[in-house]
Design a protein around this motif. Structure first.
Motif, PDB file in Angstrom:
ATOM      1  N   TYR A  75       0.787  -1.250  -0.197  1.00 49.01           N
ATOM      2  CA  TYR A  75       0.145   0.082  -0.120  1.00 49.01           C
ATOM      3  C   TYR A  75       0.682   1.144   0.102  1.00 49.01           C
ATOM      4  CZ  TYR A  75      -3.718  -3.166   1.377  1.00 49.01           C
ATOM      5  OH  TYR A  75      -4.651  -4.072   1.284  1.00 49.01           O
ATOM      6  N   ILE A  76       1.740   1.443   0.910  1.00 49.16           N
ATOM      7  CA  ILE A  76       2.816   2.368   1.111  1.00 49.16           C
ATOM      8  C   ILE A  76       3.608   2.850  -0.199  1.00 49.16           C
ATOM      9  CG2 ILE A  76       4.455   3.450   2.214  1.00 49.16           C
ATOM     10  CD1 ILE A  76       3.800   2.031   4.592  1.00 49.16           C
ATOM     11  N   PHE A  77       4.230   1.697  -0.873  1.00 43.39           N
ATOM     12  CA  PHE A  77       4.921   1.823  -2.220  1.00 43.39           C
ATOM     13  C   PHE A  77       4.001   2.186  -3.342  1.00 43.39           C
ATOM     14  CE2 PHE A  77       6.649  -0.061  -5.982  1.00 43.39           C
ATOM     15  CZ  PHE A  77       7.951   0.724  -5.926  1.00 43.39           C
ATOM     16  N   VAL A  89      12.860   4.219  -8.612  1.00 44.36           N
ATOM     17  CA  VAL A  89      11.756   3.191  -8.256  1.00 44.36           C
ATOM     18  C   VAL A  89      12.127   1.884  -8.152  1.00 44.36           C
ATOM     19  CG1 VAL A  89       9.571   1.898  -8.982  1.00 44.36           C
ATOM     20  CG2 VAL A  89       9.726   4.601  -9.548  1.00 44.36           C
ATOM     21  N   ARG A  90      13.212   1.386  -8.695  1.00 43.92           N
ATOM     22  CA  ARG A  90      13.803   0.239  -8.575  1.00 43.92           C
ATOM     23  C   ARG A  90      14.419   0.170  -7.286  1.00 43.92           C
ATOM     24  NH1 ARG A  90      12.441  -3.756 -12.266  1.00 43.92           N
ATOM     25  NH2 ARG A  90      14.751  -4.624 -12.246  1.00 43.92           N
ATOM     26  N   GLY A  97       9.081  -1.911  -0.938  1.00 46.29           N
ATOM     27  CA  GLY A  97       8.234  -2.602  -1.721  1.00 46.29           C
ATOM     28  C   GLY A  97       7.157  -3.223  -1.216  1.00 46.29           C
ATOM     29  N   ALA A  98       7.492  -3.814   0.117  1.00 40.76           N
ATOM     30  CA  ALA A  98       6.506  -4.674   0.668  1.00 40.76           C
ATOM     31  C   ALA A  98       6.142  -3.805   2.217  1.00 40.76           C
ATOM     32  CB  ALA A  98       7.185  -6.086   1.071  1.00 40.76           C
ATOM     33  N   ASP A  99       4.834  -3.826   2.471  1.00 37.78           N
ATOM     34  CA  ASP A  99       4.525  -3.109   3.386  1.00 37.78           C
ATOM     35  C   ASP A  99       5.314  -3.485   4.847  1.00 37.78           C
ATOM     36  OD1 ASP A  99       2.864  -1.096   2.321  1.00 37.78           O
ATOM     37  OD2 ASP A  99       1.201  -2.696   2.236  1.00 37.78           O
ATOM     38  N   ALA A 100       5.526  -4.721   4.925  1.00 38.14           N
ATOM     39  CA  ALA A 100       6.210  -5.464   6.002  1.00 38.14           C
ATOM     40  C   ALA A 100       7.617  -4.967   6.173  1.00 38.14           C
ATOM     41  CB  ALA A 100       6.317  -6.869   6.044  1.00 38.14           C
ATOM     42  N   MET A 210      10.276  -8.989  -0.731  1.00 40.35           N
ATOM     43  CA  MET A 210      11.348  -7.986  -1.156  1.00 40.35           C
ATOM     44  C   MET A 210      12.004  -8.228  -2.457  1.00 40.35           C
ATOM     45  SD  MET A 210      10.488  -7.568   2.316  1.00 40.35           S
ATOM     46  CE  MET A 210      11.342  -8.974   3.020  1.00 40.35           C
ATOM     47  N   VAL A 211      11.863  -9.419  -2.841  1.00 42.93           N
ATOM     48  CA  VAL A 211      12.221  -9.645  -4.215  1.00 42.93           C
ATOM     49  C   VAL A 211      11.543  -9.195  -5.458  1.00 42.93           C
ATOM     50  CG1 VAL A 211      13.344 -11.442  -5.617  1.00 42.93           C
ATOM     51  CG2 VAL A 211      13.419 -11.635  -3.149  1.00 42.93           C
ATOM     52  N   ASP A 212      12.270  -8.318  -6.469  1.00 41.89           N
ATOM     53  CA  ASP A 212      11.380  -8.092  -7.646  1.00 41.89           C
ATOM     54  C   ASP A 212      11.384  -9.283  -8.729  1.00 41.89           C
ATOM     55  OD1 ASP A 212      10.506  -6.988  -9.978  1.00 41.89           O
ATOM     56  OD2 ASP A 212      11.941  -5.475 -10.036  1.00 41.89           O
ATOM     57  N   PRO A 213      10.283  -9.925  -8.919  1.00 40.29           N
ATOM     58  CA  PRO A 213      10.259 -10.988  -9.783  1.00 40.29           C
ATOM     59  C   PRO A 213      11.070 -10.839 -11.076  1.00 40.29           C
ATOM     60  CG  PRO A 213       8.041 -10.265  -9.174  1.00 40.29           C
ATOM     61  CD  PRO A 213       8.938  -9.266  -8.785  1.00 40.29           C
ATOM     62  N   GLU A 214      11.268  -9.718 -11.649  1.00 42.83           N
ATOM     63  CA  GLU A 214      11.703  -9.350 -12.823  1.00 42.83           C
ATOM     64  C   GLU A 214      13.553  -9.792 -12.729  1.00 42.83           C
ATOM     65  OE1 GLU A 214      10.977  -5.830 -14.602  1.00 42.83           O
ATOM     66  OE2 GLU A 214       8.678  -6.089 -14.858  1.00 42.83           O
TER      67      GLU A 214
END
Length: 219
Positions: A75-77, A89-90, A97-100, A210-214
């Motif tokens: 939500y925050i990101f 952004v990256r 990237g994750a709220d946690a 926290m991992v970007d799938p790309e």
């Protein structure tokens, strides 16, 4: 669904519940000694902390943990992206990237600021001798207790990154030969499980929040 559906949610709710006990103690301190500012300062800080704790618990609920292909809610990101607040952004996706992860960073930064103010008070109060200054013994206790909590909080931030999973700051990592042996054993075990079930595990289910799938590296 709202309190005990998973271990993370239960931990966040216990943390929030414990905060209410501190609020009660601060209210009693204000009633007993209304002329001392420490109770007001502590109570104000805890009240400001509550919205973040409620949000932390909300993001730990099952439907939020399943968002973004199992990486958790963001939500925050997403709000920052919608308002064009992030230049890189990256970079920021990795850290918030994750709220946690984002809430861990916020709490660690706020706690660091609070400990800095406490340290300044401990140094300044004996010199200034203002009537609003609390007892030195209490300041020393708060500084010692806060230092331990702050160290644990920053350690949580460090341990939340995928490259630090199953690592230790106290012990050396496994030797390369041992890592290769364990990795090979796990691969054989996974292949055996797939043969028995007739299905292959989807890699999406193992994506860290926290991992970007790309940019994810396959083993």
């Amino acid at each position: 669904s709202y309190f005990t559906s998973n271990s993370l949610l239960l931990a966040t709710q216990i943390f929030t519940l414990a905060t209410f006990f501190f609020i009660i103690v601060d209210v009693l301190d204000i009633i007993i000694a209304p002329h001392k500012p420490l109770g007001y300062v502590m109570l104000s800080g805890l009240i400001l902390l509550l919205p973040l704790l409620f949000f932390w618990s909300y993001t730990a609920m099952d439907w939020n943990l399943r968002k973004n292909e199992g990486r958790g809610s963001s939500y925050i990101f997403e709000w920052c992206i919608a308002h064009n607040l992030l230049a890189d952004v990256r970079f920021w996706q990795r850290h918030i990237g994750a709220d946690a992860m984002c809430t861990l960073w916020i709490m660690a930064i706020v706690a660091s600021g609070a400990l800095t103010v406490l340290t300044f008070a401990l140094l300044a109060c004996p010199i200034l001798a203002l009537p609003i200054c609390p007892e030195i013994g209490l300041l020393l206790f708060l500084l010692a207790d806060g230092s331990v909590m702050l160290a644990g909080m920053w350690l949580m931030v460090y341990a939340a990154y995928p490259e630090n999973f199953n690592s230790s700051i106290f012990f050396s990592p496994w030797p390369p030969d041992e890592c290769s042996r364990v990795a090979a054993a796990r691969t054989l075990s996974d292949l055996s499980s797939e043969d028995e079930s007739g299905e292959q595990n989807s890699p999406q289910s193992f994506v860290s929040p926290m991992v970007d799938p790309e940019t994810r590296v396959s083993p």
